[in-house]
Design a protein around this motif. Structure first.
Motif, PDB file in Angstrom:
ATOM      1  N   ARG A 207       5.923   4.733  13.344  1.00  0.00           N
ATOM      2  CA  ARG A 207       5.973   3.767  12.241  1.00  0.00           C
ATOM      3  C   ARG A 207       7.287   3.873  11.472  1.00  0.00           C
ATOM      4  O   ARG A 207       7.314   4.173  10.280  1.00  0.00           O
ATOM      5  CB  ARG A 207       4.764   3.960  11.328  1.00  0.00           C
ATOM      6  N   HIS A 215       4.038   0.530   5.309  1.00  0.00           N
ATOM      7  CA  HIS A 215       2.914   1.294   5.829  1.00  0.00           C
ATOM      8  C   HIS A 215       1.593   0.740   5.305  1.00  0.00           C
ATOM      9  O   HIS A 215       1.496   0.267   4.175  1.00  0.00           O
ATOM     10  CB  HIS A 215       3.053   2.766   5.433  1.00  0.00           C
ATOM     11  N   VAL A 216       0.577   0.836   6.163  1.00  0.00           N
ATOM     12  CA  VAL A 216      -0.772   0.412   5.798  1.00  0.00           C
ATOM     13  C   VAL A 216      -1.741   1.520   6.150  1.00  0.00           C
ATOM     14  O   VAL A 216      -1.392   2.496   6.835  1.00  0.00           O
ATOM     15  CB  VAL A 216      -1.159  -0.892   6.526  1.00  0.00           C
ATOM     16  N   ALA A 217      -2.976   1.394   5.700  1.00  0.00           N
ATOM     17  CA  ALA A 217      -3.993   2.400   5.963  1.00  0.00           C
ATOM     18  C   ALA A 217      -4.363   2.404   7.443  1.00  0.00           C
ATOM     19  O   ALA A 217      -4.211   1.385   8.139  1.00  0.00           O
ATOM     20  CB  ALA A 217      -5.220   2.125   5.107  1.00  0.00           C
ATOM     21  N   GLY A 219      -6.205   1.885  10.802  1.00  0.00           N
ATOM     22  CA  GLY A 219      -7.139   0.840  11.185  1.00  0.00           C
ATOM     23  C   GLY A 219      -6.736  -0.550  10.754  1.00  0.00           C
ATOM     24  O   GLY A 219      -7.333  -1.533  11.210  1.00  0.00           O
ATOM     25  N   LYS A 220      -5.735  -0.674   9.874  1.00  0.00           N
ATOM     26  CA  LYS A 220      -5.263  -1.983   9.422  1.00  0.00           C
ATOM     27  C   LYS A 220      -4.163  -2.502  10.346  1.00  0.00           C
ATOM     28  O   LYS A 220      -3.459  -1.732  11.006  1.00  0.00           O
ATOM     29  CB  LYS A 220      -4.738  -1.889   7.993  1.00  0.00           C
ATOM     30  N   ALA A 221      -4.026  -3.821  10.376  1.00  0.00           N
ATOM     31  CA  ALA A 221      -2.963  -4.430  11.177  1.00  0.00           C
ATOM     32  C   ALA A 221      -1.603  -4.073  10.582  1.00  0.00           C
ATOM     33  O   ALA A 221      -1.406  -4.128   9.370  1.00  0.00           O
ATOM     34  CB  ALA A 221      -3.143  -5.946  11.218  1.00  0.00           C
ATOM     35  N   VAL A 222      -0.668  -3.699  11.466  1.00  0.00           N
ATOM     36  CA  VAL A 222       0.647  -3.238  11.022  1.00  0.00           C
ATOM     37  C   VAL A 222       1.589  -4.427  10.891  1.00  0.00           C
ATOM     38  O   VAL A 222       1.807  -5.163  11.867  1.00  0.00           O
ATOM     39  CB  VAL A 222       1.224  -2.212  12.020  1.00  0.00           C
TER      40      VAL A 222
END
Length: 473
Positions: A207, A215-217, A219-222
Motif C-alpha cells: 500500500r 489508507h482504508v480499514a 476489508g474496504k475497497a482501496v
C-alpha cells in the motif's frame, strides 16, 4: 535385534530358571541371544523396571543448554526472530559449534513457552499463509529497497533500488534512483517492461502512496492513485494491492531485494547510478543460470516461457507527470523539489500561480490560464539532480533590467562654471563641492563694532557701509 527394554522384558521371564540352576548358555539358546548378553542382564542389579531412555528433545536441550538463556533473551525481545538469524548470531558472537538443526529443535519448544510468558496468542505465532503458483506471464511483484549512502562520496545522499520480479520464473529486474516519487516509480516500470520485453498481466504492490490514494480499514475497497490507474490502463495490466497486514504476499520480490544487495552491492564501491545499474545487468546472466530451489528449474529456461507469455508493449510510452501549484518569485524563478527553475519574465508576474508538471527527466512549467493562442506552456527544463540547483534559461531574463544604463561621475563636470564666469581664486577647496552658481556669491564682511551696537553694549557709532553681495552676471 531387540531393543534394550525389550531384551530386559524377554530375559526377565528366565530369571527364575537361572535362580533354579539353569546356565547362561541354556537361557541364551532359548532367547536366541549371546550368553554374555544373558549374563549381563541377569546379573545386573537395580529396579525391576529398566530406566527409560531420554527422549531426543531432551538430548537436544542438553546440547544447547549453555546458550539457552541467550536464545530466550532474544526471543523475549523479538518473539518472531528467525532461527537462521539466531544460529548466525550464536556462531559469530558466542562460537556456537553445532548446526542450525539444534537451534531449530530448541525453538520448537522455546518459542511457545516465551510467547505464553509474554501473553502472546498462539494464533499470532502461526502466521500461516497459502502458497500460490501462477502461469507464465501472469504476474510480477514490485518493491523498493533503501541502499543508504552508497554514493555519498559523490554528493548523492540517498539511493533507492527498484525491484520487479516475474512470479512464475523469478526473473529479476533492478534499477537505482535518488527518489521514490510517482514519476521515478513509473519510469522504473517502463525500464522493467523494456528489460523483460513485455508487460505482465498483473503487478502486486503493497500500500504505497504512489499506488494507493489513502489508507482504508482492512476489508474496504482501496482507492487507487489516478496516475497509477492511467498508467496501468495504458500498459494493459491489473493493479493487485496486498491486503493489510499480509507481508508474505510478495515474498518473491522481497527475497530478491536481499539477493541483489548481497550479490551485487556488498563489498563494492560505485561512482554513479549508471555504475550501479551496470553492475546489476552484468550479474543477471549468472543469476539466470542458477537452478531455483523452489520451482527446481533453471531461472533462465523458465524465464523464456515467462517472457513469451507477456503482453506486448504499446507503441507510445506513457509519461507520468506529477503536478504541483507554485508561486513565481521576484527573480522569475519557480521552486520545486528544493531546486529553482526559470520562467520567461514577459509572461509572468510576481506571486503568480503556475503549474509544475514533473516527470523523471523534465520539469515543465505551465500557466493556469491559457494565453490568446491557447498555450499554457511557459518553460521546459531538464530535471535537476540533488538539491539547491538553479536551472536558468538566459532568454527568460532578457526583458529584465541588467544595469547597462547605469553611469557614475566624480561631480567635477557638474561643479565646473562656464569659463567666462570662473575666477582663479575659486578653483579647488570647498567651492568645488558647492553648486556652480552658489559658489560665486560673495559673503558680506562686517566689523565687530557692528555686533556691539546691535547688542547695545557700546556707544552707538556710525556703522560701516554694508557691501551688498552682487549676483553674478
Amino acid at each position: 535385534m531387540l531393543l534394550d527394554s525389550e531384551r530386559w522384558l524377554e530375559l526377565r521371564r528366565f530369571r527364575v530358571l537361572h535362580e533354579a540352576g539353569a546356565t547362561y548358555a541354556e537361557i541364551a539358546r532359548e532367547t536366541g541371544l549371546d550368553w554374555r548378553t544373558v549374563k549381563k542382564y541377569l546379573e545386573a542389579e537395580g529396579p525391576s523396571v529398566p530406566p527409560k531412555p531420554a527422549p531426543r528433545s531432551d538430548l537436544g536441550r542438553q546440547v544447547i543448554k549453555p546458550w539457552a538463556h541467550v536464545i530466550d533473551a532474544w526471543l523475549r525481545a523479538e518473539i518472531l526472530l528467525k532461527g537462521a538469524v539466531i544460529h548466525e548470531r550464536l556462531v559469530t558472537q558466542y562460537g556456537f559449534p553445532h548446526t542450525y538443526q539444534r537451534v531449530k529443535l530448541y525453538l520448537q519448544q522455546a518459542r511457545p513457552r516465551i510467547a505464553e510468558e509474554l501473553g502472546i496468542a498462539p494464533s499470532e505465532l502461526a502466521r500461516l499463509h497459502r502458497r500460490f503458483e501462477v502461469v507464465p506471464g501472469a504476474q510480477a511483484q514490485v518493491d523498493w529497497g533503501f541502499e543508504g549512502g552508497i554514493l555519498t562520496h559523490v554528493g548523492i545522499e540517498k539511493v533507492y533500488s527498484f525491484h520487479m520480479t516475474l512470479s512464475y520464473s523469478r526473473d529479476p529486474f533492478c534499477c537505482f534512483t535518488t527518489s521514490q516519487d510517482i514519476t521515478a516509480f513509473f519510469e522504473c516500470h517502463r525500464r522493467a517492461f523494456a528489460h523483460f520485453g513485455g508487460v505482465p498481466g498483473s503487478i502486486v504492490y503493497d500500500r504505497t502512496k504512489t499506488v494507493v490514494r489513502h489508507h482504508v480499514a482492512p476489508g474496504k475497497a482501496v482507492p487507487l492513485h489516478p496516475e497509477a490507474v492511467a498508467f496501468a490502463g495504458h500498459y494493459d495490466f491489473d493493479i493487485d494491492v496486498l491486503a493489510a497486514y499480509r507481508p508474505t504476499g510478495k515474498g518473491r520480490v522481497e527475497r530478491q531485494v536481499l539477493i541483489v544487495r548481497d550479490h551485487v552491492l556488498a563489498g563494492r564501491s560505485f561512482s554513479s547510478l549508471d555504475d550501479l545499474d551496470g553492475a546489476f545487468m552484468a550479474w543477471v546472466p549468472g543469476r539466470r543460470a542458477v537452478t531455483h530451489r523452489t520451482h527446481g528449474e533453471v531461472i533462465g529456461v523458465r524465464a523464456q516461457r515467462d517472457h513469451a507469455a507477456l503482453r506486448p508493449l504499446p507503441a507510445k510510452p506513457y509519461l507520468v507527470a506529477d503536478r504541483y501549484l507554485r508561486h513565481v518569485g521576484k527573480d522569475c524563478l519557480v521552486a520545486f523539489d528544493a531546486n529553482l527553475y526559470s520562467v520567461p519574465a514577459q509572461r509572468v508576474r510576481h506571486r503568480q500561480y503556475v503549474e509544475v508538471r514533473a516527470t523523471a527527466a523534465t520539469v515543465a512549467v505551465h500557466a493556469t490560464v491559457p494565453d490568446a493562442a491557447g498555450v499554457t506552456l511557459l518553460a521546459v527544463h531538464p530535471r535537476a539532480i540533488g538539491r539547491g540547483a538553479r536551472v536558468v534559461d538566459p532568454a527568460h531574463w532578457q526583458a529584465l533590467p541588467d544595469g547597462h544604463t547605469r553611469a557614475t561621475t566624480t561631480g567635477e563636470e557638474l561643479n565646473a562654471a562656464p569659463p567666462t564666469c570662473r575666477r582663479p581664486d575659486e578653483v579647488g577647496g570647498l567651492t568645488s563641492l558647492l553648486r556652480a552658481r552658489a559658489a560665486q556669491i560673495q559673503v558680506v564682511t562686517r566689523p565687530l563694532s557692528f555686533y556691539d551696537q546691535i547688542a547695545r553694549t557700546a556707544p552707538a557709532a556710525p556703522a560701516a557701509p554694508i557691501q551688498e553681495a552682487q549676483e553674478p552676471s
